[in-house]
Design an enzyme around this catalytic site. Structure first.
Site, PDB file in Angstrom:
ATOM      1  N   HIS A  19       0.844  -1.210   0.000  1.00 36.69           N
ATOM      2  CA  HIS A  19       0.000   0.000   0.000  1.00 36.69           C
ATOM      3  C   HIS A  19       0.878   1.258   0.000  1.00 36.69           C
ATOM      4  CE1 HIS A  19      -3.214  -2.509   2.283  1.00 36.69           C
ATOM      5  NE2 HIS A  19      -3.712  -2.261   1.087  1.00 36.69           N
ATOM      6  N   LYS A  43     -16.213  -7.483   4.650  1.00 33.74           N
ATOM      7  CA  LYS A  43     -14.971  -8.026   5.200  1.00 33.74           C
ATOM      8  C   LYS A  43     -14.944  -7.865   6.705  1.00 33.74           C
ATOM      9  CE  LYS A  43     -11.848  -7.093   1.329  1.00 33.74           C
ATOM     10  NZ  LYS A  43     -10.630  -6.373   0.931  1.00 33.74           N
ATOM     11  N   ARG A  92      -2.164  -5.953  -8.477  1.00 36.69           N
ATOM     12  CA  ARG A  92      -1.167  -7.002  -8.276  1.00 36.69           C
ATOM     13  C   ARG A  92      -1.246  -8.006  -9.417  1.00 36.69           C
ATOM     14  NH1 ARG A  92      -3.171  -7.427  -2.242  1.00 36.69           N
ATOM     15  NH2 ARG A  92      -4.957  -6.847  -3.508  1.00 36.69           N
TER      16      ARG A  92
HETATM   17  P1  ADP Z   1      -9.735  -3.457  -0.814  1.00 38.53           P
HETATM   18  O1  ADP Z   1     -10.297  -4.010   0.437  1.00 38.53           O
HETATM   19  O2  ADP Z   1     -10.525  -2.368  -1.442  1.00 38.53           O
HETATM   20  O3  ADP Z   1      -9.199  -4.459  -1.802  1.00 38.53           O
HETATM   21  P2  ADP Z   1      -7.078  -3.111   0.175  1.00 38.53           P
HETATM   22  O4  ADP Z   1      -6.814  -2.420   1.467  1.00 38.53           O
HETATM   23  O5  ADP Z   1      -6.869  -4.551   0.155  1.00 38.53           O
HETATM   24  O6  ADP Z   1      -8.491  -2.668  -0.300  1.00 38.53           O
HETATM   25  O7  ADP Z   1      -6.180  -2.442  -0.966  1.00 38.53           O
HETATM   26  C1  ADP Z   1      -6.363  -1.113  -1.377  1.00 38.53           C
HETATM   27  C2  ADP Z   1      -5.734  -0.959  -2.741  1.00 38.53           C
HETATM   28  O8  ADP Z   1      -4.337  -1.215  -2.656  1.00 38.53           O
HETATM   29  C3  ADP Z   1      -6.275  -1.907  -3.793  1.00 38.53           C
HETATM   30  O9  ADP Z   1      -6.296  -1.231  -5.032  1.00 38.53           O
HETATM   31  C4  ADP Z   1      -5.270  -3.019  -3.822  1.00 38.53           C
HETATM   32  O10 ADP Z   1      -5.231  -3.660  -5.080  1.00 38.53           O
HETATM   33  C5  ADP Z   1      -3.996  -2.226  -3.573  1.00 38.53           C
HETATM   34  N1  ADP Z   1      -2.949  -3.070  -3.019  1.00 38.53           N
HETATM   35  C6  ADP Z   1      -3.005  -3.848  -1.917  1.00 38.53           C
HETATM   36  N2  ADP Z   1      -1.847  -4.506  -1.726  1.00 38.53           N
HETATM   37  C7  ADP Z   1      -1.028  -4.135  -2.754  1.00 38.53           C
HETATM   38  C8  ADP Z   1       0.308  -4.480  -3.151  1.00 38.53           C
HETATM   39  N3  ADP Z   1       1.012  -5.380  -2.457  1.00 38.53           N
HETATM   40  N4  ADP Z   1       0.813  -3.910  -4.278  1.00 38.53           N
HETATM   41  C9  ADP Z   1       0.065  -3.032  -4.973  1.00 38.53           C
HETATM   42  N5  ADP Z   1      -1.196  -2.679  -4.671  1.00 38.53           N
HETATM   43  C10 ADP Z   1      -1.735  -3.221  -3.580  1.00 38.53           C
END
Ligand code: ADP
Length: 162
Positions: A19, A43, A92
């Site tokens: 993130h 979630k 990803r």
């Molecule tokens: P959501 O619950 O909306 O999927 P997340 O907190 O999991 O939200 O992620 C927020 C954003 O950050 C999403 O666009 C997700 O794809 C991106 N993201 C999460 N982990 C990574 C990572 N390791 N590399 C790139 N982007 C990421």
């Protein structure tokens, strides 16, 4: 020329280095990025929204160009409320693509003035998700280098490993 503001929405339960990487790269395009923590009814969260906001602030060292907020309901409504036009999301694998494509298209259908920008994950972070970070920590594995130190500490406390 940098644009003014973008919204980076997500669950951030908790924030990871994946993130953070997207966020820092976003700051090269925008003066300010609002990290918007979604109250997600589907979630089941490990951290409260307040804890997630606090962890983000600490992870970015209270960077004044990073605004931290939470929102309920539709992302398009939140984006309108803060007078933003762009939303940043990270990508990803192909598995992210389908969901993200659907969401971005739906959001654009709801608000033609809004656009979603996607950034590809960095090679060091493509395998990181908040979910796997929680699972690995719960069973005693190390997530060093994959999350900010404060997150690592708080995760251990949650699972009573420290
Ligand atoms: P959501 O619950 O909306 O999927 P997340 O907190 O999991 O939200 O992620 C927020 C954003 O950050 C999403 O666009 C997700 O794809 C991106 N993201 C999460 N982990 C990574 C990572 N390791 N590399 C790139 N982007 C990421």
């Amino acid at each position: 020329m940098k644009r003014k503001v973008a919204v980076y929405p997500g669950s951030f339960d908790p924030i990871t280095n994946g993130h953070l990487d997207i966020l820092m790269r976003g700051l090269e395009l925008f003066d300010k990025v609002i990290v918007a923590v979604a109250f997600n009814i589907e979630k089941k969260a490990l951290f409260t929204v307040e804890d997630r906001l606090e962890l983000i602030q600490q992870a970015v060292n209270y960077n004044e160009n990073v605004l931290v907020d939470s929102f309920n309901g539709l992302l398009v409504d939140y984006v309108k409320k803060v007078n933003a036009r762009f939303v940043i999301r990270g990508l990803r694998a192909m598995s992210d693509f389908e969901y993200e494509f659907q969401m971005a298209s739906m959001n654009r259908n709801l608000n033609k003035g809004m656009d979603t920008l996607f950034m590809m994950t960095s090679k060091d972070y493509y395998f990181i998700s908040s979910r796997t970070i929680k699972e690995v920590t719960e069973f005693g594995g190390s997530v060093k280098g994959l999350v900010p130190e404060i997150v690592e500490k708080r995760l251990k406390e949650k699972f009573r490993l420290s």
